[in-house]
Design a protein around this motif. Structure first.
Motif, PDB file in Angstrom:
ATOM      1  N   CYS A  90       0.837  -1.209   0.000  1.00 26.06           N
ATOM      2  CA  CYS A  90       0.000   0.000   0.000  1.00 26.06           C
ATOM      3  C   CYS A  90       0.869   1.254   0.000  1.00 26.06           C
ATOM      4  O   CYS A  90       0.588   2.223  -0.723  1.00 26.06           O
ATOM      5  CB  CYS A  90      -0.930  -0.010   1.206  1.00 26.06           C
ATOM      6  N   LEU A  93       2.283   1.846  -3.422  1.00 25.42           N
ATOM      7  CA  LEU A  93       1.311   2.367  -4.379  1.00 25.42           C
ATOM      8  C   LEU A  93       0.990   3.836  -4.133  1.00 25.42           C
ATOM      9  O   LEU A  93       0.634   4.556  -5.069  1.00 25.42           O
ATOM     10  CB  LEU A  93       0.044   1.519  -4.335  1.00 25.42           C
ATOM     11  N   HIS A  94       1.119   4.285  -2.910  1.00 23.84           N
ATOM     12  CA  HIS A  94       0.949   5.716  -2.659  1.00 23.84           C
ATOM     13  C   HIS A  94       2.077   6.514  -3.315  1.00 23.84           C
ATOM     14  O   HIS A  94       1.868   7.662  -3.722  1.00 23.84           O
ATOM     15  CB  HIS A  94       0.897   5.986  -1.158  1.00 23.84           C
ATOM     16  N   PRO A  97       1.631   4.940  -7.951  1.00 21.96           N
ATOM     17  CA  PRO A  97       0.295   4.351  -8.146  1.00 21.96           C
ATOM     18  C   PRO A  97       0.116   3.589  -9.454  1.00 21.96           C
ATOM     19  O   PRO A  97      -0.849   2.835  -9.582  1.00 21.96           O
ATOM     20  CB  PRO A  97      -0.642   5.562  -8.075  1.00 21.96           C
ATOM     21  N   TRP A 103       0.044  -3.791  -7.504  1.00 23.40           N
ATOM     22  CA  TRP A 103      -1.401  -4.039  -7.426  1.00 23.40           C
ATOM     23  C   TRP A 103      -1.690  -5.537  -7.505  1.00 23.40           C
ATOM     24  O   TRP A 103      -2.550  -6.055  -6.771  1.00 23.40           O
ATOM     25  CB  TRP A 103      -2.123  -3.317  -8.560  1.00 23.40           C
ATOM     26  N   LEU A 106      -0.839  -7.254  -4.315  1.00 17.57           N
ATOM     27  CA  LEU A 106      -1.837  -6.906  -3.308  1.00 17.57           C
ATOM     28  C   LEU A 106      -3.106  -7.726  -3.509  1.00 17.57           C
ATOM     29  O   LEU A 106      -3.702  -8.225  -2.542  1.00 17.57           O
ATOM     30  CB  LEU A 106      -2.141  -5.414  -3.401  1.00 17.57           C
ATOM     31  N   LEU A 119      -7.928  -2.067   3.015  1.00 17.13           N
ATOM     32  CA  LEU A 119      -6.668  -1.541   2.494  1.00 17.13           C
ATOM     33  C   LEU A 119      -6.686  -0.020   2.413  1.00 17.13           C
ATOM     34  O   LEU A 119      -7.697   0.587   2.056  1.00 17.13           O
ATOM     35  CB  LEU A 119      -6.404  -2.115   1.095  1.00 17.13           C
ATOM     36  N   LEU A 121      -5.705   2.411   0.214  1.00 13.74           N
ATOM     37  CA  LEU A 121      -5.277   2.552  -1.174  1.00 13.74           C
ATOM     38  C   LEU A 121      -5.248   4.020  -1.596  1.00 13.74           C
ATOM     39  O   LEU A 121      -6.018   4.835  -1.091  1.00 13.74           O
ATOM     40  CB  LEU A 121      -6.231   1.783  -2.094  1.00 13.74           C
ATOM     41  N   LYS A 127      -6.855   2.334  -9.270  1.00 11.89           N
ATOM     42  CA  LYS A 127      -7.630   1.575  -8.290  1.00 11.89           C
ATOM     43  C   LYS A 127      -8.826   0.891  -8.945  1.00 11.89           C
ATOM     44  O   LYS A 127      -9.229  -0.197  -8.523  1.00 11.89           O
ATOM     45  CB  LYS A 127      -8.084   2.503  -7.162  1.00 11.89           C
ATOM     46  N   PHE A 130      -7.685  -2.255 -10.433  1.00 12.34           N
ATOM     47  CA  PHE A 130      -7.455  -3.205  -9.343  1.00 12.34           C
ATOM     48  C   PHE A 130      -8.759  -3.850  -8.895  1.00 12.34           C
ATOM     49  O   PHE A 130      -8.842  -5.082  -8.770  1.00 12.34           O
ATOM     50  CB  PHE A 130      -6.790  -2.468  -8.179  1.00 12.34           C
TER      51      PHE A 130
END
Length: 209
Positions: A90, A93-94, A97, A103, A106, A119, A121, A127, A130
């Motif tokens: 996580c 991904l911040h 992204p 992803w 995860l 999560l 996210l 997203k 995902f």
């Protein structure tokens, strides 16, 4: 000798990780051959702990970029620390992204929608890809179709989305619609090999009906 910079560090450590994986696979084959009918002992990647030690110190100083956090998560997953690995994914991904590999890791770490809901996210258009991928993996195919159709309006030329839509219809046993999607996919990408096994199954079922 360590080269400076995030990219150089990631490439060096990822190369060590891959070398350890290669050696692990070779050693597993060697032990399997020597033990014959016996079950071979578990063979570990010997690079995991050194990589963990190096990245842990950098992580404590908040000195890791998204790619290094992703690698650290993979290492911790193999060291049987899955909860920490999810937190690191996580965090990765911040920072990055669009890192699709993170992803996917995860998604593999989450067994149900409740786990996904917990999560932290990033708010990013990735997203939506995902969530659609997770729905398909969890056999929530109708929802996957809805999500991918929405994404197709934003990315009309994406063969990935088209392939995922075809797969979702196939898993819903909507073979006619799946065949239409696959034929559209092959017109757009005639040399494609991914997903062709599913298309072959559809053609086989169509011949029997």
């Amino acid at each position: 000798e360590e080269a400076p910079g995030h990219t150089a560090r990631f490439l060096r450590l990822y190369a060590l990780y891959l070398a350890g994986e290669r050696r692990k696979d070779d050693q597993t084959l060697e032990e399997s051959a020597s033990l014959a009918d016996s079950c071979p002992a578990h063979v570990a990647n010997q690079q995991l702990k050194p990589i963990d030690a190096e990245l842990r110190g950098l992580h404590e100083r908040d000195a890791l970029d998204g790619y290094a956090l992703y690698l650290y998560a993979i290492v911790l997953k193999q060291l049987q620390r899955p909860a920490h690995a999810v937190d690191l994914l996580c965090a990765a991904l911040h920072k990055e992204p669009t890192l699709w590999a993170a992803w996917l890791e995860l998604a593999a770490a989450c067994a149900d929608r409740d786990a996904i809901a917990r999560l932290a996210l990033p708010e990013h258009w990735m997203k939506h890809f995902f969530y659609a991928h997770v729905c398909l993996e969890l056999q929530q195919n109708s929802e996957a179709v809805t999500l991918y159709e929405g994404l197709a309006t934003e990315f009309p030329a994406s063969t990935y989305i088209l392939a995922q839509l075809a797969t979702a219809h196939y898993q819903l046993r909507e073979f006619d619609e799946a065949q239409v999607r696959f034929e559209e996919l092959l017109r757009a990408d005639p040399y494609r090999l991914d997903n062709i096994d599913t298309y072959s199954n559809i053609l086989y079922v169509s011949m029997l009906s």
